[in-house]
Enzyme design. Structure first.
Site, PDB file in Angstrom:
ATOM      1  N   GLY A  28      44.473  43.991  41.433  1.00  0.00           N
ATOM      2  CA  GLY A  28      43.489  42.951  41.159  1.00  0.00           C
ATOM      3  C   GLY A  28      43.283  42.081  42.387  1.00  0.00           C
ATOM      4  O   GLY A  28      44.049  42.152  43.359  1.00  0.00           O
ATOM      5  N   SER A  73      40.754  45.830  49.302  1.00  0.00           N
ATOM      6  CA  SER A  73      39.912  47.029  49.440  1.00  0.00           C
ATOM      7  C   SER A  73      38.630  46.923  48.611  1.00  0.00           C
ATOM      8  O   SER A  73      37.693  47.689  48.809  1.00  0.00           O
ATOM      9  CB  SER A  73      40.698  48.272  49.019  1.00  0.00           C
ATOM     10  OG  SER A  73      41.213  48.112  47.712  1.00  0.00           O
ATOM     11  N   GLU A  74      38.593  45.961  47.668  1.00  0.00           N
ATOM     12  CA  GLU A  74      37.380  45.772  46.859  1.00  0.00           C
ATOM     13  C   GLU A  74      36.458  44.705  47.472  1.00  0.00           C
ATOM     14  O   GLU A  74      35.611  44.133  46.772  1.00  0.00           O
ATOM     15  CB  GLU A  74      37.728  45.370  45.420  1.00  0.00           C
ATOM     16  CG  GLU A  74      38.505  46.420  44.641  1.00  0.00           C
ATOM     17  CD  GLU A  74      37.717  47.675  44.297  1.00  0.00           C
ATOM     18  OE1 GLU A  74      36.552  47.778  44.706  1.00  0.00           O
ATOM     19  OE2 GLU A  74      38.293  48.553  43.621  1.00  0.00           O
ATOM     20  N   HIS A  93      38.769  40.139  39.810  1.00  0.00           N
ATOM     21  CA  HIS A  93      38.899  41.542  39.411  1.00  0.00           C
ATOM     22  C   HIS A  93      40.335  41.782  38.965  1.00  0.00           C
ATOM     23  O   HIS A  93      41.266  41.438  39.689  1.00  0.00           O
ATOM     24  CB  HIS A  93      38.532  42.467  40.571  1.00  0.00           C
ATOM     25  CG  HIS A  93      38.992  43.876  40.365  1.00  0.00           C
ATOM     26  ND1 HIS A  93      38.707  44.586  39.218  1.00  0.00           N
ATOM     27  CD2 HIS A  93      39.736  44.707  41.128  1.00  0.00           C
ATOM     28  CE1 HIS A  93      39.251  45.792  39.303  1.00  0.00           C
ATOM     29  NE2 HIS A  93      39.894  45.886  40.453  1.00  0.00           N
TER      30      HIS A  93
HETATM   31 ZN   LIG Z   1      41.084  47.504  40.955  1.00  0.00          ZN
END
Ligand SMILES: [Zn+2]
Length: 221
Positions: A28, A73-74, A93
């Protein structure tokens, strides 16, 4: 807002979500925008112990402005959501347990409880794509159209908010609603609120000035 305050606020939100069980281990991420920069949790950070130095500040196009660690990475998902809207100033997230379970089974989370209307109605499940890819970012942005939260198939949840606190509350609300759906389904076939019932809730909330008040703080129902 100074970037140090922004980094601490993001770190604090990450610690709270970890404490609530929504962020597990390093999974997250949380971000908050202030003017033309975004503070976002770094990749590989254990979020329960997130510190300001675990939060990296980037430009709206993703260049690192401040901080030693590589952003999540998001990052493209977060930046894409900020590009989509002027009203979202924070993105959360999670791989929260109930939200993720629902996202492994359903195509959408129907409105069983009127509190879900705070998220904009039925919560869509974005089709599956590999984490960190532009494809996933596009699918989630589509699922969030007109909503404050979305689920990501076989992955987790995303919420946005006009403030960091609102994005956190929306993530917590979605997790509660996902657990509610599971519990109700275990008892039988859940009733879904009709469009007319949902409309009446919106009208009632407006007439009572509940539009900006989080339902967890309401006391008279
Ligand atoms: Zn994720």
């Amino acid at each position: 807002m100074s970037s140090l305050v922004l980094r601490e606020e993001v770190a604090s939100a990450a610690r709270r979500l970890a404490h609530e069980g929504l962020l597990v281990g390093t999974s997250g991420n949380v971000s908050c925008r202030s003017a033309d920069v975004v503070a976002v949790t770094a990749s590989g950070v254990t979020l329960a112990g997130c510190r300001p130095e675990d939060v990296t500040v980037v430009s709206l196009t993703g260049e690192v402005v401040e901080g030693e660690l590589r952003p999540t990475s998001e990052l493209s998902l977060h930046l894409g959501l900020y590009a989509d809207t002027d009203t979202a100033t924070a993105v959360v997230h999670t791989h929260a347990p109930w939200s993720t379970a629902i996202a492994c089974v359903l195509e959408e989370l129907p409105v069983l409880h009127y509190q879900q209307l705070l998220l904009g109605g039925t919560v869509r499940v974005a089709p599956y794509a590999t984490f960190g890819t532009p494809e996933l970012a596009i699918l989630v942005r589509e699922a969030l159209t007109g909503r404050q939260a979305a689920l990501m198939a076989n992955h987790g949840s995303v919420s946005i908010g006009a403030t960091l606190e609102a994005a956190v509350e929306n993530a917590l609300l979605l997790e509660w609603l996902a657990a509610l759906h599971h519990r109700a389904s275990a008892l039988g076939t859940p009733r879904v609120l009709t469009a007319a019932e949902q409309e009446d809730v919106v009208l009632a909330a407006l007439s009572r000035g509940y539009g900006t008040v989080h339902p967890h703080k309401e006391t008279d129902e």
